[in-house]
Design a protein around this motif. Sequence first.
Motif, short mmCIF file in Angstrom:
data_model
loop_
_atom_site.label_atom_id
_atom_site.label_comp_id
_atom_site.label_asym_id
_atom_site.label_seq_id
_atom_site.Cartn_x
_atom_site.Cartn_y
_atom_site.Cartn_z
N GLU B 109 38.88 28.41 34.77
CA GLU B 109 37.96 27.46 35.51
C GLU B 109 36.59 27.20 34.92
OE1 GLU B 109 37.73 28.87 39.50
OE2 GLU B 109 39.96 28.80 39.63
N GLU B 110 36.04 26.01 34.81
CA GLU B 110 34.86 25.78 34.59
C GLU B 110 33.82 26.93 34.82
OE1 GLU B 110 33.51 23.77 32.26
OE2 GLU B 110 35.45 22.64 31.96
N GLY B 111 32.85 27.39 33.96
CA GLY B 111 31.92 28.17 34.25
C GLY B 111 32.29 29.60 34.29
N LYS B 112 33.61 30.01 33.93
CA LYS B 112 34.38 31.43 33.82
C LYS B 112 33.84 31.77 32.33
CE LYS B 112 37.95 31.86 37.36
NZ LYS B 112 39.17 32.23 37.39
N GLU B 113 33.77 33.23 32.16
CA GLU B 113 33.59 33.59 30.99
C GLU B 113 35.02 33.97 30.35
OE1 GLU B 113 31.94 37.83 28.58
OE2 GLU B 113 31.37 37.29 30.74
N SER B 114 35.03 33.58 29.18
CA SER B 114 36.41 33.99 28.42
C SER B 114 36.38 35.21 27.73
CB SER B 114 36.66 33.06 27.26
OG SER B 114 37.44 33.40 26.29
N LEU B 115 37.45 36.02 27.90
CA LEU B 115 37.57 37.44 27.42
C LEU B 115 38.63 37.41 26.48
CD1 LEU B 115 37.26 39.80 30.40
CD2 LEU B 115 35.47 39.26 29.10
N SER B 116 39.32 36.46 26.44
CA SER B 116 40.50 36.03 25.37
C SER B 116 41.09 34.84 25.66
CB SER B 116 41.59 37.35 25.61
OG SER B 116 42.60 36.78 26.81
N SER B 117 41.96 34.54 24.75
CA SER B 117 42.62 33.06 25.08
C SER B 117 43.23 32.73 26.42
CB SER B 117 43.39 32.55 23.86
OG SER B 117 44.59 33.57 23.80
N ALA B 118 43.46 33.81 27.14
CA ALA B 118 44.17 33.51 28.37
C ALA B 118 43.42 34.37 29.68
CB ALA B 118 45.73 34.26 28.20
N VAL B 119 42.54 34.76 29.61
CA VAL B 119 41.65 35.47 30.44
C VAL B 119 40.24 35.03 30.66
CG1 VAL B 119 41.13 37.94 31.21
CG2 VAL B 119 43.18 37.92 29.96
N PHE B 120 40.10 34.70 31.84
CA PHE B 120 38.40 34.10 32.00
C PHE B 120 38.33 34.70 33.45
CE2 PHE B 120 41.62 31.13 30.15
CZ PHE B 120 40.90 30.68 28.99
N VAL B 121 36.94 35.20 33.35
CA VAL B 121 36.29 35.84 34.79
C VAL B 121 35.09 35.46 35.10
CG1 VAL B 121 37.54 37.91 33.93
CG2 VAL B 121 35.05 37.46 32.94
N THR B 122 34.97 35.23 36.46
CA THR B 122 33.70 34.95 37.04
C THR B 122 32.70 36.19 36.73
OG1 THR B 122 34.32 36.17 39.05
CG2 THR B 122 35.01 33.63 38.83
N PRO B 123 31.51 36.02 37.19
CA PRO B 123 30.39 37.15 37.05
C PRO B 123 30.88 38.19 38.01
CG PRO B 123 29.07 35.16 37.07
CD PRO B 123 30.79 34.78 37.58
N ASP B 124 31.37 37.88 39.13
CA ASP B 124 31.79 39.03 40.11
C ASP B 124 32.84 39.87 39.59
OD1 ASP B 124 29.78 38.38 41.74
OD2 ASP B 124 30.88 37.52 43.42
N GLU B 125 33.79 39.14 38.96
CA GLU B 125 35.16 39.67 38.52
C GLU B 125 34.47 40.67 37.41
OE1 GLU B 125 38.47 36.54 39.83
OE2 GLU B 125 37.46 36.41 37.62
N LYS B 126 33.47 39.92 36.41
CA LYS B 126 33.21 40.86 35.23
C LYS B 126 32.63 42.36 35.71
CE LYS B 126 32.55 41.58 31.02
NZ LYS B 126 31.29 41.38 30.12
N LYS B 127 31.99 42.09 36.80
CA LYS B 127 31.02 43.12 37.35
C LYS B 127 32.28 44.18 37.85
CE LYS B 127 27.21 41.23 39.10
NZ LYS B 127 26.64 40.48 40.50
N GLU B 128 33.15 43.55 38.59
CA GLU B 128 34.46 44.73 39.06
C GLU B 128 34.97 45.18 37.70
OE1 GLU B 128 35.79 42.67 43.15
OE2 GLU B 128 36.68 41.82 41.31
N LEU B 129 35.14 44.66 36.58
CA LEU B 129 35.60 45.19 35.45
C LEU B 129 34.75 46.37 34.82
CD1 LEU B 129 37.40 42.03 33.58
CD2 LEU B 129 38.62 43.91 35.15
N ASP B 130 33.41 45.87 34.71
CA ASP B 130 32.65 46.60 34.21
C ASP B 130 32.60 48.26 35.18
OD1 ASP B 130 32.06 45.21 32.16
OD2 ASP B 130 30.16 44.11 33.06
N ASP B 131 32.60 47.98 36.17
CA ASP B 131 32.63 49.05 37.12
C ASP B 131 33.82 50.13 37.11
OD1 ASP B 131 31.69 50.76 39.31
OD2 ASP B 131 33.06 49.79 40.78
N LEU B 132 34.89 49.25 36.66
CA LEU B 132 36.26 50.08 36.52
C LEU B 132 36.06 50.84 35.08
CD1 LEU B 132 39.20 47.48 37.43
CD2 LEU B 132 38.42 49.71 38.73
#
Lengths: 139, 152
Positions: B109-132
């Motif tokens: 989706e527009e505005g999501k950060e790309s972590l790979s060619s198939a994985v895109f995350v919102t800032p909130d999701e990025k925070k959750e991943l960092d927390d994990l």
Amino acid sequence: METRIVLASHGKFASGILSSLKLLYGNTESVTAMDCYIDPKYDLQKNVKKVIDENSDNRLLVITDILGGSVNNEFLKYIKKSNFYLVSGLNLPFLLELMTQITETSDLELLIKNVLDNSKESIQFCNESIKRINKEEDF
Amino acid sequence: MIVLTRVDHRLLHGQVAFSWTSHLSANCILVANDAASSDQTKKTIIKLGKPSGVKLVIKNIDNSIKAINSGVTDKYNLFIVVETIDAAYKLIKGVDAIKELNLGGTKFEEGKESLSSAVFVTPDEKKELDDLVSDGIKVYTQQVPTDKKKDI
């Protein structure tokens, strides 16, 4: 001994299914596609012989598009050769499961039989299949 | 034993049902998904795509956590699939036995950060991943079994 897989078809089915396999599975270095008869002057006998000769030191599995087709028939001439395996009825479920299970040491004959049985189950008339699905599974 | 926990917005589809299940020698797939667990049509579609010889269980996130923690899944080579990073976050926070998270695919989706060619995350999701990650969970992107794992 290396294991090589050759997909062989009338027209571009072989290279097409190889592109699908790459998308679903990834690395397909051991697999090559043989699109036959793209050129009207295509020499099947010569090309099949070339595949057989090139793989004389390998374990070779050829999967063709259709039983009784000229491509399968040509490969059938080599069926008695050691370390040569021929499967007809190329399909993606078969190919995918085979790729995930195959290793250099695996019992290839047994693997082919098992994977073939499983892939046959994935050919389904979905309108009928959904009628059989109501069972809830739990741990 | 949990053989893999994967985020995949397509849930049980070709890559998951066939490539991964076979590659992992999983004998049980848990689709931990709130929407599918209460939607008969979604359930039917998921069940139809089930690979042969594998058990398939569909539960919402809360019941998935309860089931895994109760020990009933221990006897399986369990492959868990969730739809979103948020669902994975809730699941992992509730289940100590999960030490790794495979990011297979999330919707672009527009505005999501790309972590790979198939994985895109919102800032909130990025925070959750960092927390994990700070909890010691190994989080990596890997779409198909023969891809290299890439830590985030």
